[in-house]
Design an enzyme around this catalytic site. Structure first.
Site, mmCIF file in Angstrom:
data_model
loop_
_atom_site.group_PDB
_atom_site.id
_atom_site.type_symbol
_atom_site.label_atom_id
_atom_site.label_comp_id
_atom_site.label_asym_id
_atom_site.label_seq_id
_atom_site.Cartn_x
_atom_site.Cartn_y
_atom_site.Cartn_z
ATOM 1 N N ASP A 1 0.835 -1.206 0.000
ATOM 2 C CA ASP A 1 0.000 0.000 0.000
ATOM 3 C C ASP A 1 0.870 1.256 0.000
ATOM 4 O O ASP A 1 1.977 1.259 0.539
ATOM 5 C CB ASP A 1 -0.903 -0.023 1.248
ATOM 6 C CG ASP A 1 -2.054 0.954 1.124
ATOM 7 O OD1 ASP A 1 -2.291 1.496 0.024
ATOM 8 O OD2 ASP A 1 -2.730 1.186 2.143
ATOM 9 N N HIS B 1 2.876 3.205 -8.895
ATOM 10 C CA HIS B 1 2.648 1.772 -9.145
ATOM 11 C C HIS B 1 3.868 1.151 -9.840
ATOM 12 O O HIS B 1 4.247 0.022 -9.548
ATOM 13 C CB HIS B 1 1.407 1.572 -10.013
ATOM 14 C CG HIS B 1 0.138 1.961 -9.317
ATOM 15 N ND1 HIS B 1 -0.146 1.590 -8.016
ATOM 16 C CD2 HIS B 1 -0.930 2.702 -9.730
ATOM 17 C CE1 HIS B 1 -1.331 2.073 -7.668
ATOM 18 N NE2 HIS B 1 -1.824 2.752 -8.676
ATOM 19 N N LEU C 1 11.195 -20.703 -3.898
ATOM 20 C CA LEU C 1 10.176 -19.768 -3.389
ATOM 21 C C LEU C 1 8.926 -19.781 -4.275
ATOM 22 O O LEU C 1 9.034 -19.708 -5.500
ATOM 23 C CB LEU C 1 10.768 -18.351 -3.376
ATOM 24 C CG LEU C 1 9.777 -17.218 -3.059
ATOM 25 C CD1 LEU C 1 9.474 -17.165 -1.568
ATOM 26 C CD2 LEU C 1 10.310 -15.867 -3.522
#
Ligand code: FPP
Length: 255
Positions: free
Chosen positions: A34, A51, A145
């Site tokens: 955020d 972004h 991962l």
């Protein structure tokens, strides 16, 4: 594992030695990324620049998580509510996965990373879905991962869809209502097979869950930071994991 952590903190751009131990690394870290818009606004830049820099932070977080030995990293990239944003911003956000994968996928493959996605595919533009599906296919055999993107994801929708599936099973006579338990519900969620997050990170100073992994976060440790997502780097992940290791998890019992 110890060797991997040592090599990570001795890296030249990470002067800070880790005060974390190798035997209690969270297996699954989930992140609510955020503050992209506020980061850009602070610099007098358009939101989409925030972004775009958020995308670069995704890379940093992924590498740091992998170096630390975290097994699952789930990133909240686009919620079922984010469609309410202006079309230009939504279009930009929908192009980020393919840009990210075009730049980073080869290195992620070298690192044995497996890409996954959770969320409703139906509303996603074809180009977004195709980029994700190609990456998932190319990395399906990797066992390092797991980088799990929550894309057009909402916790309530996930639970609702799971309940609908269970309802159909009951209607078809394959299941009785009294057979429903937590394990069966888990099997009907998008995270089936992935352990619940041990640690949830949210940036930007907001302290809420925002419809993210509502079932799975039941006993996760929560870590909030005021920094905006585009600023996130491995030192922040390290701080979060160090704090995680100072906590005592009781799951409602006694320590
Ligand atoms: C919330 O910050 C962030 C989002 C809705 C988008 C998150 C997406 C990224 C960080 C990039 C994703 C990258 C890939 C590779 C999929 P906000 O814009 O709402 O921030 P604000 O609250 O300051 O306005």
């Amino acid at each position: 594992m110890i060797k991997r952590i040592r090599s990570w903190w001795m890296h030249k751009d990470s002067p800070k030695p880790l005060d974390i131990t190798a035997d209690n690394i969270p297996e699954h870290v989930a992140i609510i990324m955020d503050g992209n818009g506020r980061w850009a606004k602070r610099l007098g830049l358009p939101r989409i620049v925030g972004h775009h820099n958020g995308m670069k932070a995704v890379k940093r977080a992924t590498i740091a998580a992998d170096d630390l030995g975290i097994k699952y990293l789930t990133m909240y990239a686009f919620s079922t509510e984010n469609w309410k944003r202006p079309k230009d911003e939504v279009d930009f956000l929908m192009r980020l996965p393919q840009e990210f994968l075009a730049i980073e996928l080869d290195e992620l493959i070298e690192r044995n990373v497996q890409i996954r996605m959770m969320g409703d595919k139906d509303k996603l533009p074809n180009h977004t879905l195709k980029a994700m599906e190609d990456a998932m296919e190319r990395t399906a055999g990797n066992d390092g991962l797991v980088l799990n993107f929550a894309l057009n994801y909402g916790g309530r929708k996930e639970i609702t869809d799971g309940m609908t599936l269970l309802g159909h099973e009951i209607e078809a006579g394959r299941l009785k209502a009294e057979d429903i338990n937590a394990e069966l519900i888990e099997k009907h969620l998008k995270t089936h097979g992935i352990p619940d997050p041990d640690l949830l990170i949210r940036t930007s100073g907001e302290m809420r869950i925002s419809n993210f992994m509502l079932w799975q976060l039941a006993y996760s440790e929560l870590w909030f930071t005021d920094i905006y997502w585009p600023e996130f780097n491995k030192d922040h992940l390290h701080d979060a994991v160090a704090e995680y290791q100072r906590r005592t998890r009781r799951y409602g019992g006694l320590s």
